[in-house]
Structures are given as C-alpha cells and as structure tokens.
Design a protein around this motif. Structure first.
Motif, PDB file in Angstrom:
ATOM      1  N   SER A  78       0.828  -1.203   0.000  1.00 51.39           N
ATOM      2  CA  SER A  78       0.000   0.000   0.000  1.00 51.39           C
ATOM      3  C   SER A  78       0.864   1.256   0.000  1.00 51.39           C
ATOM      4  N   THR A 127      -6.615  -0.920  -3.507  1.00 53.22           N
ATOM      5  CA  THR A 127      -5.847  -1.713  -2.558  1.00 53.22           C
ATOM      6  C   THR A 127      -4.539  -2.167  -3.213  1.00 53.22           C
ATOM      7  N   HIS A 137      -3.133  -5.044  -3.651  1.00 53.44           N
ATOM      8  CA  HIS A 137      -2.974  -6.430  -4.097  1.00 53.44           C
ATOM      9  C   HIS A 137      -2.073  -6.493  -5.320  1.00 53.44           C
ATOM     10  N   LYS A 177      -7.523  -2.813  -7.937  1.00 49.47           N
ATOM     11  CA  LYS A 177      -6.144  -3.116  -7.557  1.00 49.47           C
ATOM     12  C   LYS A 177      -5.182  -2.740  -8.686  1.00 49.47           C
ATOM     13  N   LYS A 236      -2.192  -4.943  -9.772  1.00 49.40           N
ATOM     14  CA  LYS A 236      -2.547  -6.324 -10.090  1.00 49.40           C
ATOM     15  C   LYS A 236      -1.496  -7.025 -10.942  1.00 49.40           C
TER      16      LYS A 236
END
Lengths: 398, 432
Positions: free
Chosen positions: A64, A165, A167, A207, A210
């Motif tokens: 993050s 986020t 991820h 995300k 990704k």
C-alpha cells in the motif's frame, strides 16, 4: 569484465535484474518502467475518471505504501485529476497495529495526502468485547471480511466511492491457483477482475498493482527509499492459500513469468466459467459496468494473513470423500422417471415450483438484512461472524 | 494369508477396471458407427488409437483395453474396437543415415516387450526429433513431416528446461492426434490419471494456457485442424498429456538448449511450413476427420494405477523401461530427487512433485481439481495456434497486449497473418 549496461537506456550501468523477466536495468529505468506499467494498467482498464475521489487502503506495509507513492507520482505526471486520500483501519487493539499506523501517518505527511483512520469501535458500535475479539482472532477469515468491510464503510463515511488496494500479481496468482485447488470457479472468476464491486454497490474496489510482481514492489520501495513498515504476518495462512503460495514461489523460480501467466490464465478462465461472461478490463469499449461482486474479493492480504486451524485441505478432502461415498446411494429420480416413461403414453410435465427448472439461479447481489451492506446472502459475512462471536461470548459469560 | 491378500488384489484390479470400462463405454456410445446406408445394421468397427508413453498410466490403460477385448471375445462377441498403439519417441535420435533401422532405439527395444505381451494390437513408434523426414520409420506421411517441424522447433527456440518440456509435450500430443487422423481412428486414448489431469490443469494455467484448458482436460473432439494456408494438418493438437509427458521429461538433461538461443521466430516459420507441407501430402478427407480425445483413466489416481501395475500378473512394471521417470518398483510414489537447480526443472515436474504430495494426503482434493476444470466451457474461434493447435483467444490477446511491457509484437511480426499465429502459452515457450 565490463559491467552490463541497462537494456533500456544503454548508458547507465545495469543494477537491477527485473524479477518479472530478468531484464537488466539501471535504477532510474527500473523505476520508470515500473511506473509506466502501472500507468498502462490504469489507462487500459480505465480505472479512474478525472476529478474522482479515491481512497487508498493503507496498512503501512510495502504494497500500500508503494501504491500510494506510485499513484501520487502518476496522478501528477499524467494529470489523472484524482483526489487521493489514505484510508486506514484501526483494529483497536493496543500494540497490534500501532507501528504500522505510525507509518501510515508519516506517509500522509510525506505524500501530502489526507489520512482517515477508521476504528472498529466506530464501525461496530460500542461492543467492546466484539471489537477486541475481532482483533485478537487475527485469522484470515475475520481479517479479510472485517477489513474489507471496514474499508468500504470508511470510504462511505468520507463520501468516497472508490477504494484502491495494494494487491499485487503474486496475490492474484495465488488466489487463482487456490481457487483451482479448492474447486471454486465462482470465486476464481471474481477474484481476477481488476475492479470489484457491483455497479449497484456504493463503493467499488480496484487493484492497480494487479500486474506488479511482489519482488518488484519491494525493489521499488527500496530504490525509492519509501518509508514502510516491514513485517511479515506471524500467522500461517489458510491451508489452501499457503499451499498455493508455496507452489507459486517454486514456479517463479522455474520460470519468472509464470506469475503473470497464471494471472492471464485466471482472467481467461474467468470468461469460461458458465454464466460468467465479463472481461476484466474495459478494453474494446465495454463499459466497466458488470463488475465482480466485492464480497468475494481476492481475500487474503499479501503478507498479512491470519491464523487458521491449518487443516482446511484435510477438512475439504474429508467432505469430498463423504460426498463420493453418498453418491453411490443416490438415485436420480428424475432420470429414472423419464426413462420409465419413454413409452407411447407420455405424461405431461409437471410444472416445477420456482419455474426455473433445474438451473439454480446464480448468486444475486443484494443487501444484508442486518447492516445493509451489500451481500449475496440474506445476512452478510461480517454479521454472520459477529453473530458467532456474540454466541461464544454469551457462553463464556455463563 | 496369501489367499486373502490375492482376493483383495482381485477386488482392487476389478475396481480399477470398472473405472476404465465405464469411460470406454461412454466413448463407445460417442463413436457408434453410423447406420449403414442400406438400412441394415451398422457396419464397421470402432477404431481407437492409444498414446503409449511407456509410463505406468498408459501401460495400465493398454492392459485394461486388452482385457476388455479378450473378455468380449471370450463371450463370443466381436472385438469392441480396433486398437492401434503409438509411442512418440522424444529422445534425441542419432542422425539417421540413408539406411533405416540398423540400430534399435531404446524405445523400439521397449516396444518389443509390449508387442510380445499384447500381440493383438499394432504398435508404432514415431520419432519426434528425427531430423530427416525421408528416413522416418513411421507409417504415415502426416506424422513424418510433423517430425521435421519438431526437430526444427526443438533445435531452435527452447532456451530453458520449462520451454523445452512444454514444446515436447505440445509436439507429442500433436503427433498423436495426427497419427489418429492418419490411421482414421475415431478417438485418441490417453492414459491420464486423475492426478495427471490435475497436474495438467495447474501446469497449463501456470504456462498461460488457461483459455485452452477445457480443450485439454475434457473428453471430446480435438480442435479442428487450423484452416491455415495449404490446409495444414498436424496442427490439430494441443499441449500436455500428463502421461506422454513422462517420456518428454526423460529428455531433460540431454543436451541443454543454452547454446541454441535465439531463432525463435525463425523456427515458427518452419512450423508453418511443416504444417502446410502436410496439407499437400494428405487428402483432405483425413483433415476433416474428427478425432475425439478421451482419458479413460480419469477417475483413477496415479498411486492407484501404480498399485494396479504391480498387482497384475506378471506385473506391468516389468514392461516399463527401467530408465523411465515414473518407473517404480515398490508401488510407492516416484522418489522425488532433491532439486539441484530450479533452472533445470520444468513446470510439469514442479506440478508432479506438488501433486504427489497432495495425492498422498488429500486424494479427493486432487480429484476435485480435475472435476472443477471440467465445468469450464470450451471457447474460441476457428483459428488455432500454429504450434499447439488450440483455439486462439482473440479477446484475451487484445486485452493483454502491452500488459507485460515485454511482449512487443514478438511472434506476430515474424509469422503474422498467414495462419502462423501462436497462442499466448506457445509464444512464451518459443520466444522467452
């Protein structure tokens, strides 16, 4: 031996071997390439619209923190016109998240972004013991469900409709393999989309990292000298996730591109799941309207997973075996009947209640009857878990 | 003691045979010969081709098929099918001189034992890496010319053990499907166990072929040969036969591809050329033949097949060549040697190791993987990948392009637009 030159600029010395494809790059080129790729992901998926308010789910961890840094850089460089806010969840347990929250607070100053910290007590009312139990539980299910909801609710409080986020590609690949192992096609299909959250839902989640490798995120954080809280989760991951994670590490060693290849496979297979047909990005002019349901988001949280009994694979194996054993005892009545009436006199088909015949309707997104949060069940996962906690508490008090 | 033990063994062999016969029965319905035009009873026999890797699973399948035929004949019925057995020899062939078959290859030697034990069936050996098509001992021109392609590809583009293994699997499967077409067989039978199918699922996903998985794991028709330039045959196949793959793994270590880097696109052109040459050689009636690909052992775990092989008398393990990677003496899972270098491992080997562990503890999870993949739908247009023959994924390719930053029109630039396009997974194995 002359030092190798960066394959990109061909002037600087190559310092970094990209984990993604083993290209040798200099520091400046690596940072530029990393940012360009995130930019490509953002533009090709049309993640943002100008003027959009976006909350960055910030834990203080590497993912993050890198996300916040890259988004700030790209927002200024490419004029996204985004209003970026850091959104952090405080589980409310002393000593549990203090250090990482301090990191987030410093990030807010460094990146000149407003920070909103949402406490569990704020979200789940004055039930202190429940709040405490959630924090203490610290396992994948509780962690995943509550933090996900908390992010959404925090965003709602701020009037923000989009949460990003951190991820990364490793997380997505892990989820793809995990759902293949678990035989969960519905989740496989949903977990690969870059944007989750139904168009009806109030908060969408995406995300942008990704397609970024975890190792490159670490490298980026290192070379940009980012301030992040580096801690590995002390709990072992859920068994299927842990198994998939180990497998991915091995595959990456054999062929570095395997992580992205799995992500690609996951996206393609998502389109092959019966009843699911949506591209995971907005290319080819499709409006990003049909989005995956948010409650079945990727789950897990990178390195910060929770404690679980660790016997999920054994439990599932047992359940499957029992099913197999019972299968032998089953008789397909409908089939037997249809076979018996192949004669001249055909009975009229009786209408089946519900009208849909054998096809059970797919999960439909609605709202939780208790808290109003979006859910495909009558009662959302968080409320179910809360209920369980309350039951346990009552027993203890007796 | 011995009595009860053999009784239990009987029970177990029946248990495995039932699983196989059930699938053969399903296939039998699919391949029922069309009613004769004169209105009489259907004529003609079902013709199947078995891909024999000389590993445990395909050997067990061969044995079960033989038992099935014997059983039917003993009942005074006709044989339920004609079976041709083909082994694709992926070991490096010595450059053949003009005189053929002066020295027997290891595969030929092994096949001799199979021939002796199952005299009912015809066995063929197709050398995959034979560099010269004119000296090939295989029985059809189709497979012969595909071996030329194979040699070119193997010499050209395989820089890593992972890519090399992947291309070998692809070519092996392709050769088997071509052979099935050449022998006018209605179905190709593969010895995949449940475990092999689970491995195949995750391995192909890890190689970026998620889109083609339903074509690889389901039972059903092989993708039609690509209507490429010259009506190419020999491209009607895909990757991955867990069992056949065992033999390709045997090649690992024989000549590292390190010195032969580059030439990726060049060899792709060879692939296209080989394919169109095939089309010229064979009649189009062979092209149009639909070949079903079936996995009759899909309901049995690998460890069950290993046990079965040792219970049959004489044990099937006697047939399996001693240097075969899956040769096991005691019925245990194959001993996993310590990993020396991950660079020398293939993705398939990683999966084999992984599932050997999962199979030991959670067999139903293994079975569930194969079952789950079975629920995915087959998709894709008419155009197939020039190498593996699987349908191309237009939407996925369009969306993905540029996502990596490293895929700058690699494959399409060299072969572009002439029916020589590659799928994502094959681009990876030939270009990377």
């Amino acid at each position: 031996m002359r030092p190798a030159l960066c394959v990109n600029c061909k002037t600087e010395r190559a310092l970094i071997k990209r984990p993604k494809n083993h290209e040798k790059l200099c520091k400046a080129c690596f940072i530029a390439v990393f940012e360009d790729e995130v930019h490509h992901t953002i533009t090709s998926s049309r993640l943002f619209s100008p003027g959009e308010k976006v909350a960055i789910g910030a834990s203080g961890g590497k993912d993050s923190t890198v996300l916040a840094s890259v988004l700030k850089t790209l927002n200024e460089r490419h004029n996204y016109g985004l209003e970026l806010v850091l959104l952090s969840i405080d589980e409310g347990i002393k000593g549990y998240r203090d250090d990482s929250l301090e990191t987030v607070k410093r990030n807010a100053v460094q990146y000149e972004m407003p920070l909103k910290v949402v406490g569990y007590d704020e979200l789940y009312g004055g039930e202190d013991q429940v709040v405490e139990t959630i924090g203490k539980k610290g396992n994948c299910t509780y962690c995943g469900v509550f933090r996900r909801q908390a992010l959404d609710r925090g965003a709602k409080m701020l009037g923000i409709k989009h949460v990003v986020t951190g991820h990364n590609a490793d997380d997505v690949a892990e989820t793809v393999l995990m759902n293949l192992l678990r035989g969960d096609l519905a989740r496989l299909s949903r977990s690969t989309s870059i944007v989750t959250g139904d168009s009806r839902s109030e908060v969408k989640r995406s995300k942008p990292l990704k397609y970024s490798y975890e190792k490159e995120i670490v490298l980026y954080a290192h070379h940009k000298k980012l301030d992040y809280f580096s801690t590995e989760c002390i709990y072992s991951p859920e068994a299927f996730r842990g198994s998939a994670r180990g497998l991915i590490k091995q595959l990456e060693r054999v062929r570095p591109t395997a992580i992205l290849d799995i992500v690609r496979s996951g996206e393609d297979m998502a389109r092959l799941v019966p009843g699911e047909s949506k591209p995971s990005c907005a290319c080819k002019g499709q409006a990003p309207g049909a989005l995956a349901s948010a409650e079945d988001d990727i789950g897990g949280c990178g390195s910060q997973n929770g404690r679980t009994p660790g016997n999920e694979m054994a439990a599932m194996d047992k359940r499957l075996r029992e099913n197999e054993a019972h299968e032998g005892l089953e008789i397909d009545v409908a089939k037997a009947m249809s076979e018996s009436k192949t004669g001249s006199e055909r009975q009229r088909e009786l209408p089946i209640r519900g009208g849909h015949g054998d096809s059970k309707p797919r999960q439909v997104l609605g709202n939780c009857k208790r808290c109003g949060y979006m859910s495909s069940q009558d009662i959302c996962q968080a409320c179910m878990l809360l209920e369980g906690l309350n039951k346990n508490r009552a027993q203890i008090q007796i | 003691m011995t009595d009860s033990k053999s009784a239990a063994g009987d029970c177990f062999t029946k248990f495995i045979a039932t699983k196989c016969i059930k699938q053969i029965g399903i296939l039998g319905k699919e391949t029922r010969p069309p009613p004769s035009t004169t209105g009489g009873p259907p004529t003609g026999t079902r013709r199947y081709l078995l891909g024999l890797s000389l590993g445990v699973s395909s050997t067990v399948l061969l044995h079960l098929l033989n038992e099935n035929v014997e059983f039917q004949l003993a009942k005074g019925r006709n044989a339920p099918f004609d079976l041709t057995v083909v082994h694709v020899d992926t070991s490096p062939q010595p450059p053949s001189s003009s005189t053929t078959s002066h020295t027997q290859t290891a595969a030929e030697t092994a096949l001799a034992a199979y021939r002796a034990r199952y005299p009912r069936f015809a066995f063929h050996c197709i050398p995959l890496s034979s560099s010269s098509s004119s000296t090939s001992t295989s029985t059809s021109t189709t497979t012969t010319s595909s071996t030329t392609t194979a040699a070119a590809l193997l010499q050209g583009a395989t820089t890593s053990a992972a890519s090399r293994s992947d291309i070998l699997r692809t070519l092996t499967r392709r050769a088997l499907i071509s052979a099935a077409r050449a022998h006018t067989c209605q179905a190709l039978l593969l010895g995949h166990s449940t475990t092999a199918l689970a491995e195949l699922t995750l391995a192909e996903a890890a190689k970026g072929r998620g889109f083609a998985l339903p074509w690889l794991v389901h039972d059903g028709p092989a993708p039609a040969p690509a209507p490429a330039v010259g009506g190419g045959v020999g491209v009607g196949a895909g990757v991955g036969d867990g069992d056949v793959d065992r033999s390709s793994l045997g090649l690992r270590g024989n000549g590292d591809g390190e010195g032969e880097v580059g030439a990726g696109t060049g060899s792709l052109e060879d692939a296209g050329a080989g394919a169109s040459a095939n089309g010229g050689g064979e009649g189009s009636d062979v092209d149009d033949l639909t070949v079903l690909v079936y996995h009759p052992l899909r309901d049995a775990l690998r460890k069950e097949l290993v046990t079965y092989a040792s219970l049959v008398s004489p044990p099937l393990t006697d047939l399996i060549p001693p240097d075969h990677p899956h040769k096991t003496k005691n019925g245990d899972a194959p001993p996993a040697a310590a990993v020396v270098s991950h660079k020398d491992l293939s993705i398939e080997e990683v999966m084999t190791r992984y599932f050997a562990e999962v199979e030991a503890s959670y067999p139903s999870v293994v079975a569930n993987v194969a079952r789950t993949t079975g629920k995915l739908v087959r998709a894709g247009g008419t155009e197939g990948c020039a190498l593996c023959g699987m349908p191309l994924d237009e939407d996925g390719d369009e969306r993905w392009r540029g996502e990596l930053g490293i895929q700058k029109e690699t494959a399409t630039s060299g072969v572009g637009g002439t029916g020589g396009r590659l799928c994502y997974g094959c681009e990876r194995s030939t270009g990377a």
